[in-house]
Scaffold this active site. Structure first.
Site, PDB file in Angstrom:
ATOM      1  N   GLU A  55      -8.780 -46.167  -8.893  1.00 27.19           N
ATOM      2  CA  GLU A  55      -8.181 -44.878  -9.393  1.00 27.19           C
ATOM      3  C   GLU A  55      -7.417 -44.185  -8.257  1.00 27.19           C
ATOM      4  O   GLU A  55      -7.832 -43.744  -7.295  1.00 27.19           O
ATOM      5  CB  GLU A  55      -9.569 -43.917  -9.578  1.00 27.19           C
ATOM      6  CG  GLU A  55      -9.209 -42.310  -9.939  1.00 27.19           C
ATOM      7  CD  GLU A  55     -10.485 -41.611 -10.497  1.00 27.19           C
ATOM      8  OE1 GLU A  55     -11.234 -41.960  -9.931  1.00 27.19           O
ATOM      9  OE2 GLU A  55     -10.091 -40.393 -10.989  1.00 27.19           O
ATOM     10  N   GLU A  74     -13.884 -36.137 -17.663  1.00 31.16           N
ATOM     11  CA  GLU A  74     -14.379 -35.950 -16.139  1.00 31.16           C
ATOM     12  C   GLU A  74     -13.878 -34.762 -15.749  1.00 31.16           C
ATOM     13  O   GLU A  74     -12.788 -34.250 -15.196  1.00 31.16           O
ATOM     14  CB  GLU A  74     -13.774 -36.782 -15.353  1.00 31.16           C
ATOM     15  CG  GLU A  74     -14.642 -36.925 -13.614  1.00 31.16           C
ATOM     16  CD  GLU A  74     -13.932 -37.693 -12.557  1.00 31.16           C
ATOM     17  OE1 GLU A  74     -14.641 -38.746 -12.218  1.00 31.16           O
ATOM     18  OE2 GLU A  74     -12.789 -37.416 -12.342  1.00 31.16           O
TER      19      GLU A  74
HETATM   20  C1  LER Z   1     -13.410 -39.638  -9.454  1.00 35.15           C
HETATM   21  O1  LER Z   1     -13.155 -40.059 -10.853  1.00 35.15           O
HETATM   22  C2  LER Z   1     -12.358 -38.598  -9.050  1.00 35.15           C
HETATM   23  O2  LER Z   1     -11.558 -38.242  -9.895  1.00 35.15           O
HETATM   24  C3  LER Z   1     -12.334 -38.195  -7.795  1.00 35.15           C
HETATM   25  O3  LER Z   1     -11.675 -37.056  -7.669  1.00 35.15           O
HETATM   26  C4  LER Z   1     -13.557 -38.113  -6.983  1.00 35.15           C
HETATM   27  O4  LER Z   1     -14.110 -36.523  -7.106  1.00 35.15           O
HETATM   28 MN    MN Z   2     -11.229 -39.089 -11.953  1.00 37.80          MN
END
Ligand code: LER
Ligand code: MN
Length: 279
Positions: free
Chosen positions: A154, A248
């Site tokens: 990511e 998220e």
């Molecule tokens: C994790 O998926 C993310 O997006 C980060 O910002 C960790 O907080």
């Molecule tokens: Mn994330």
């Protein structure tokens, strides 16, 4: 078909984090199913804390799938990272992620490398640090591959890492790995900060896109900020994306509202005809 997931955080220290449901896996599953989500994304303290039989029976009971599993608690609670200058710490970080890869892989789900990627520490040579990251991903990618799942990397915004902040940077780096099994996690919150054109970045990610964190500009649920979702949905459609979009996001004003807003937006953008945009 794109599916929608919601985050369930099991880490008390991450109470303020961008997760919709907190604290109780059974309750998280119950609420996720009640809202109509297809799956959940779990943010565990540690893979060893999870009871595989319990997770399996909860998912079955509520007709859910495991979409992905985060590894960020390794950083949050133990300050582990794949780019720690200390080789012993890097090994501990890899072991922590490997346990999550194994657990999630048993459910056909990938592990996420977000905060666990770390950063280039001050005074260190960037190329050397990238070598450590490469080594970590080249060990963990094949491990995930053996379980027939990808490993998710990511790109984060500049306030969270100085490794790679954009899709293009991350794609170029993935091209230097031996493993072909690392896919990009496209987090719309980070992308809103770093990309010139989110939809364009998604199109360039193409087949390397492995997961989406479905968040608005302010990290509230999609529809509760000012993200222009139409070109993003069109870009995901154009690349033939068949993965998860996972909320998220912050539980603002509360988890129930964030979950409901996410599902409403998901149905609008991914369960009706794809938007047609002018060229
Ligand atoms: C994790 O998926 C993310 O997006 C980060 O910002 C960790 O907080
Ligand atoms: Mn994330």
């Amino acid at each position: 078909m794109i599916r929608c997931a919601v985050t369930v955080c099991l880490v008390p220290e991450a109470r303020q984090g961008p997760f919709v449901f907190h604290g109780d896996l059974a309750e998280g599953c119950r609420r996720a199913a009640a809202h109509g989500f297809d799956g959940i994304e779990i943010f565990p303290a540690d893979a060893d804390d999870l009871d595989g039989m319990e997770v399996r029976s909860l998912l079955r009971e509520h007709g859910l799938r495991l979409a992905a599993m985060g590894t960020g608690a390794g950083w949050l609670r133990r300050r582990l990272s794949l780019t720690d200058p200390d080789p012993h710490e890097r090994m501990r970080a890899r072991d922590f992620v490997a346990a999550v890869v194994d657990f999630a892989g048993g459910f056909g789900a990938p592990a996420i490398i977000g905060s666990m990627q770390g950063r280039v520490p001050e005074g260190h040579d960037r190329e050397e640090v990238l070598g450590w990251l490469r080594e970590g991903l080249d060990q963990l990618g094949p491990r995930a591959n053996a379980l027939e799942v990808p490993l998710l990397y990511e790109p984060l915004n500049r306030y969270e890492t100085n490794l790679f902040n954009t899709v293009d940077e991350a794609l170029a780096f993935l091209g230097t790995l031996r493993t072909q099994n690392v896919r990009l996690l496209l987090d719309l919150f980070h992308m809103n900060i770093e990309e010139n054109d989110i939809a364009g970045a998604i199109r360039r990610a193409g087949r390397h896109a492995g997961h989406v964190h479905f968040a608005d500009t302010n990290r509230n649920a999609i529809g509760m900020g000012h993200l222009d979702v139409a070109p993003i949905a069109a870009a995901l459609d154009a690349i033939g994306y068949e993965g998860w979009v996972s909320a998220e996001v912050r539980p603002r004003p509360d988890g129930e509202t964030a979950a409901a807003a996410t599902i409403t937006s998901f149905r609008k953008w991914f369960r009706s005809e794809p938007p047609t945009l002018p060229c």
